[in-house]
Design a protein around this motif. Structure first.
Motif, PDB file in Angstrom:
ATOM      1  N   LEU A  52      29.180  74.019  -1.903  1.00  0.00           N
ATOM      2  CA  LEU A  52      27.784  74.028  -1.460  1.00  0.00           C
ATOM      3  C   LEU A  52      27.552  72.933  -0.420  1.00  0.00           C
ATOM      4  O   LEU A  52      26.917  73.163   0.612  1.00  0.00           O
ATOM      5  N   ARG A  70      28.943  73.829   2.827  1.00  0.00           N
ATOM      6  CA  ARG A  70      28.103  74.839   3.475  1.00  0.00           C
ATOM      7  C   ARG A  70      26.864  74.207   4.110  1.00  0.00           C
ATOM      8  O   ARG A  70      26.490  74.528   5.227  1.00  0.00           O
ATOM      9  N   LEU A  74      14.227  75.361  -3.460  1.00  0.00           N
ATOM     10  CA  LEU A  74      15.195  76.279  -4.067  1.00  0.00           C
ATOM     11  C   LEU A  74      15.492  75.908  -5.512  1.00  0.00           C
ATOM     12  O   LEU A  74      15.942  76.736  -6.298  1.00  0.00           O
ATOM     13  N   LYS A  89      14.364  77.999  -8.350  1.00  0.00           N
ATOM     14  CA  LYS A  89      14.825  79.384  -8.433  1.00  0.00           C
ATOM     15  C   LYS A  89      16.279  79.491  -8.823  1.00  0.00           C
ATOM     16  O   LYS A  89      16.708  80.497  -9.360  1.00  0.00           O
ATOM     17  N   VAL A  90      17.022  78.473  -8.502  1.00  0.00           N
ATOM     18  CA  VAL A  90      18.443  78.544  -8.773  1.00  0.00           C
ATOM     19  C   VAL A  90      18.917  77.128  -9.035  1.00  0.00           C
ATOM     20  O   VAL A  90      18.365  76.171  -8.502  1.00  0.00           O
ATOM     21  N   LEU A 124      15.515  85.042 -10.535  1.00  0.00           N
ATOM     22  CA  LEU A 124      14.330  84.671 -11.295  1.00  0.00           C
ATOM     23  C   LEU A 124      13.025  85.059 -10.649  1.00  0.00           C
ATOM     24  O   LEU A 124      12.038  85.257 -11.312  1.00  0.00           O
ATOM     25  N   GLU A 125      12.978  85.112  -9.374  1.00  0.00           N
ATOM     26  CA  GLU A 125      11.726  85.505  -8.769  1.00  0.00           C
ATOM     27  C   GLU A 125      11.989  86.033  -7.380  1.00  0.00           C
ATOM     28  O   GLU A 125      13.108  86.013  -6.882  1.00  0.00           O
ATOM     29  N   LEU A 126      10.936  86.484  -6.807  1.00  0.00           N
ATOM     30  CA  LEU A 126      11.003  86.998  -5.461  1.00  0.00           C
ATOM     31  C   LEU A 126      11.692  85.972  -4.568  1.00  0.00           C
ATOM     32  O   LEU A 126      11.371  84.816  -4.593  1.00  0.00           O
ATOM     33  N   GLY A 127      12.653  86.435  -3.777  1.00  0.00           N
ATOM     34  CA  GLY A 127      13.319  85.515  -2.870  1.00  0.00           C
ATOM     35  C   GLY A 127      14.165  84.521  -3.619  1.00  0.00           C
ATOM     36  O   GLY A 127      14.129  83.334  -3.364  1.00  0.00           O
ATOM     37  N   GLY A 151      16.111  81.957  -4.544  1.00  0.00           N
ATOM     38  CA  GLY A 151      16.895  80.927  -3.916  1.00  0.00           C
ATOM     39  C   GLY A 151      17.177  81.129  -2.440  1.00  0.00           C
ATOM     40  O   GLY A 151      18.233  80.757  -1.960  1.00  0.00           O
ATOM     41  N   PHE A 152      16.243  81.710  -1.725  1.00  0.00           N
ATOM     42  CA  PHE A 152      16.465  81.859  -0.293  1.00  0.00           C
ATOM     43  C   PHE A 152      15.733  80.783   0.471  1.00  0.00           C
ATOM     44  O   PHE A 152      14.643  80.371   0.110  1.00  0.00           O
ATOM     45  N   HIS A 153      16.348  80.388   1.546  1.00  0.00           N
ATOM     46  CA  HIS A 153      15.702  79.426   2.427  1.00  0.00           C
ATOM     47  C   HIS A 153      15.086  80.202   3.569  1.00  0.00           C
ATOM     48  O   HIS A 153      15.785  80.907   4.291  1.00  0.00           O
ATOM     49  N   TYR A 188      25.570  83.229   2.152  1.00  0.00           N
ATOM     50  CA  TYR A 188      26.587  82.193   1.985  1.00  0.00           C
ATOM     51  C   TYR A 188      26.045  81.007   1.190  1.00  0.00           C
ATOM     52  O   TYR A 188      26.722  80.457   0.324  1.00  0.00           O
ATOM     53  N   LEU A 189      24.806  80.638   1.499  1.00  0.00           N
ATOM     54  CA  LEU A 189      24.209  79.500   0.799  1.00  0.00           C
ATOM     55  C   LEU A 189      24.103  79.804  -0.695  1.00  0.00           C
ATOM     56  O   LEU A 189      24.492  79.003  -1.543  1.00  0.00           O
ATOM     57  N   VAL A 226      25.950  78.041  -3.838  1.00  0.00           N
ATOM     58  CA  VAL A 226      25.194  77.483  -4.954  1.00  0.00           C
ATOM     59  C   VAL A 226      25.770  77.995  -6.270  1.00  0.00           C
ATOM     60  O   VAL A 226      25.853  77.280  -7.255  1.00  0.00           O
ATOM     61  N   LEU A 227      26.202  79.232  -6.271  1.00  0.00           N
ATOM     62  CA  LEU A 227      26.755  79.823  -7.487  1.00  0.00           C
ATOM     63  C   LEU A 227      28.237  79.496  -7.643  1.00  0.00           C
ATOM     64  O   LEU A 227      28.874  79.950  -8.585  1.00  0.00           O
TER      65      LEU A 227
END
Lengths: 292, 408
Positions: free
Chosen positions: A36, A39, A124, A127-128, B102-105, B107-109, B119-120, B124-125
């Protein structure tokens, strides 16, 4: 541990072991998230240095301009006298300034980078899951990249002027100490920055003050021993950041070894500030997903 | 690896309602809050317990459903499972790479392009870049975003967000997948693809925890379920039982508001009880599931402890979301069963089942002859499974048997 990130973890457990440190929420879990960080660094550098040559030039424009302005104001107009360079053949205020400025730029970059990175990517976190220090660590590497470019240019000029010695080799070590020191402070400030909206504003003022109480645009010798009944020179000398800027000048400009005792002192200071900031950050960001 | 992918032990979660938290250092240090009128006094915020002493175990490779009304703590529980929130008390043990949607979007930036976000998210995962390089096209295709993948996600519609989020979450080889209700946002075609994908993931051994309001889907797919009520675990275990318990409270509360008596009143000493409900097809068999358009016979078995004159029988057909579809009552067409005594049955006959495929539950009730007194009521115990479809492309709950005509 296969897959590392987001892997096995005990949430809310308090058992101490190596696994507990590197697991979710552990102090060293950042290691599992190197992908991460890579990235994030790539993303930051990518946007900064896009379109190769022009990108590189643009990224150097700001430090070059700062250097030029300070050199003009303090070197030419105010005629601050630099000491003679290590090879004894010249003195140049701009280069003397640059040796300290490259340290300051890294320090400043890490702190402001850490603060804005958490605000920027923090959304973020709701959410994650990822370790909240990851954006700051990525900012650190981005800044180090920039510092490496600046330092290379500086060293190249010095080499051309035949002002070169083995002392150059110690400089990267100095930069590592400085990064740890700055990251500790940056992490601490970034938590407060999330919690209180005026922290960014206050730290700009504080950094500006710090810039002038650190011997960067002036040589330490220019400061009077006492002023307003205070031992100002000693105060400025004891500012930890002064140690770094002065040592950088000694290594690159003066071609002098800073002495083991001072190096050990710098190492201890940076480790103390770095781990202190890191631990405080880990504790205070346990519930950060709820605050952002 | 243990047999449980997720173990939640006595988890409670407290939130501080942070309305009165100082927002700046200036406020924090001076204790002054503009407009508060109470200088130098920190207002203590009220704690709010979103979860209370939750314990559950999700076996590896199973599908686990969570139900509960809005605000019951489902999403908080998912966040605690995903490690985003730290439990105030108790602990969560999660074994395996977890991907959460978990919700809309998810973990998107917003400023990054769809591709960069893939990729991000993958990093993260903890998915290596090389692996994502292989998957990117697959993800883009699954999300149906070929044209937009290099545009910043802030210009995406909510449907595009969800599709991309889902596509990433399921393509990073998660061992545990945590899905909030998000999937409900996409269109019907995408939802179908999501569910079939979830199914295939489960068959590969992925553990899935999901929240949904679609009780029929949960009932059909989950191995176990839990029902959260006001932050506490109200029922856990077999999907059918959990759904029944959940629907019962909704029912009880709904019934109470319109003045009906809940069923349990009648249980002990009512003179007339409904003992069973049976579904027959046209040839007198009892198949496990029926095809839409088939004949259906619903047989209501009763037991009367004293003679009762002309009771009124009624049925209620509900879909899996408890939508009342039909409620035939025996006296409406003038039918009179006469005097009932002892054991017996009445039948309701349908020449063609109008419902499209799915699980429907059938309630039965019996009242006195002028339908003013309720003898017995059996709710949500009998499920009618309709599977065959005359027209799989059709939409909606019912097949309407109309004719089309055109005037030239």
């Amino acid at each position: 541990m296969k897959g590392g990130a987001g892997g096995m973890g005990r949430i809310g457990s308090t058992r101490w072991s190596w696994a507990a440190l590197t697991n979710r929420g552990g102090v060293l879990e950042i290691w599992a998230y190197r992908e991460l960080i890579g990235r994030l660094v790539q993303r930051e550098l990518g946007s900064r240095y896009k379109r190769s040559v022009l990108g590189w030039l643009w990224s150097m424009l700001n430090p070059a301009a700062t250097l030029a302005i300070y050199a003009l104001v303090f070197g030419v107009l105010l005629k601050f006298d630099p000491p003679r360079a290590g090879n004894g053949r010249f003195d140049n205020f701009a280069l003397y300034l640059f040796c300290a400025l490259v340290m300051w730029n890294a320090f400043y970059g890490v702190i402001t980078g850490a603060m804005s990175a958490l605000l920027d990517l923090g959304s973020l976190l709701g959410k994650v899951y990822f370790p909240p220090e990851a954006p700051a660590v990525a900012a650190l590497f981005t800044v180090l990249f920039q510092a490496a470019i600046e330092a290379s240019i500086l060293m190249l000029i010095l080499v051309c002027l035949a002002n070169v010695s083995w002392t150059f080799l110690l400089w990267p070590v100095l930069l590592v100490f400085l990064s740890i020191f700055a990251l500790g402070i940056g992490l601490m400030l970034s938590v407060w920055n999330v919690r209180y909206r005026d922290v960014g504003y206050l730290s700009t003022i504080a950094l500006q003050f710090l810039f002038y109480v650190t011997p960067i645009v002036y040589p330490l010798s220019l400061i009077p021993e006492r002023a307003m009944g205070l031992p100002v020179r000693d105060i400025i000398r004891l500012n930890p950041l002064s140690q770094f800027t002065e040592a950088s000048r000694e290594l690159l400009y003066g071609l002098d070894w800073p002495g083991v005792l001072r190096l050990v002192l710098m190492a201890l200071i940076s480790l103390a500030v770095g781990t202190g900031g890191w631990l405080m950050f880990k504790v205070r960001t346990r519930d950060i997903a709820e605050e952002l | 690896m243990g047999e449980n992918a997720v173990v939640v032990e006595g988890v409670s979660k407290r939130f501080r309602l942070t309305l009165d938290r100082p927002l700046s250092l200036k406020e924090a240090w001076t204790g002054l809050r503009p407009g508060s009128g109470r200088p130098f006094r920190r207002v203590r915020s009220e704690p709010f317990w979103a979860l209370q002493d939750i314990s559950l175990e999700v076996p590896r490779g199973s599908m686990y459903g969570l139900v509960g009304r809005n605000g019951s703590g489902k999403s908080t529980l998912l966040r605690v499972m995903a490690g985003i929130y730290r439990p105030t008390e108790g602990r969560v043990e999660i074994t395996g790479r977890t991907s959460a949607l978990l919700e809309l979007g998810a973990g998107f930036h917003p400023a990054l392009s769809g591709r960069e976000n893939i990729y991000l998210n993958a990093s993260v995962l903890g998915v290596p870049k090389a692996q994502i390089d292989d998957r990117v096209e697959q993800i883009v295709e699954f999300a149906g975003l070929e044209e937009f993948i290099d545009s910043p996600v802030k210009i995406y519609s909510s449907g595009m967000y969800v599709r991309l989020g889902f596509a990433v979450a399921v393509h990073v080889d998660p061992e545990i997948l945590i899905v909030d209700e998000v999937v409900a946002v996409g269109d019907e075609e995408f939802q179908l693809r999501c569910f079939s994908h979830l199914e295939s993931l489960r068959s590969q051994g992925v553990t899935i925890v999901l929240v949904s309001h679609d009780l029929g889907m949960l009932r059909a797919n989950c191995d176990q379920m839990a029902w959260l009520n006001r932050g506490a675990l109200a029922a856990v275990g077999d999907p059918q039982e959990v759904i029944n318990a959940y629907l019962d409270t909704i029912d009880t509360e709904g019934a109470a508001s319109v003045g009906h008596r809940p069923r349990s009143d009648a249980e002990g000493d009512t003179p007339l009880r409904i003992t069973n409900l049976e579904f027959f097809d046209g040839s007198g068999h009892r198949p496990k599931s029926f095809a839409s358009g088939d004949p259906l016979v619903v047989r209501i078995h009763y037991s009367a402890s004293q003679p009762i004159e002309d009771p009124v029988f009624s049925l209620g057909f509900y879909d899996h979301n408890n939508l009342h579809l039909a409620g035939p009552r025996s006296h409406v067409g003038g039918f009179r069963p006469g005097k009932v005594d002892g054991e017996g049955w009445v039948e309701f006959r349908l020449s063609r089942i109008p419902f499209r495929s799915g699980a429907f539950h059938v309630n039965a009730a019996v009242q006195d002859s002028d339908a003013s007194f309720l003898y017995d009521r059996r709710a949500r115990e009998f499920w009618l499974q309709i599977s065959g479809e005359p027209d799989p492309q059709a939409n909606g709950l019912l097949n309407l048997e109309g004719d089309w005509r055109a005037e030239a």
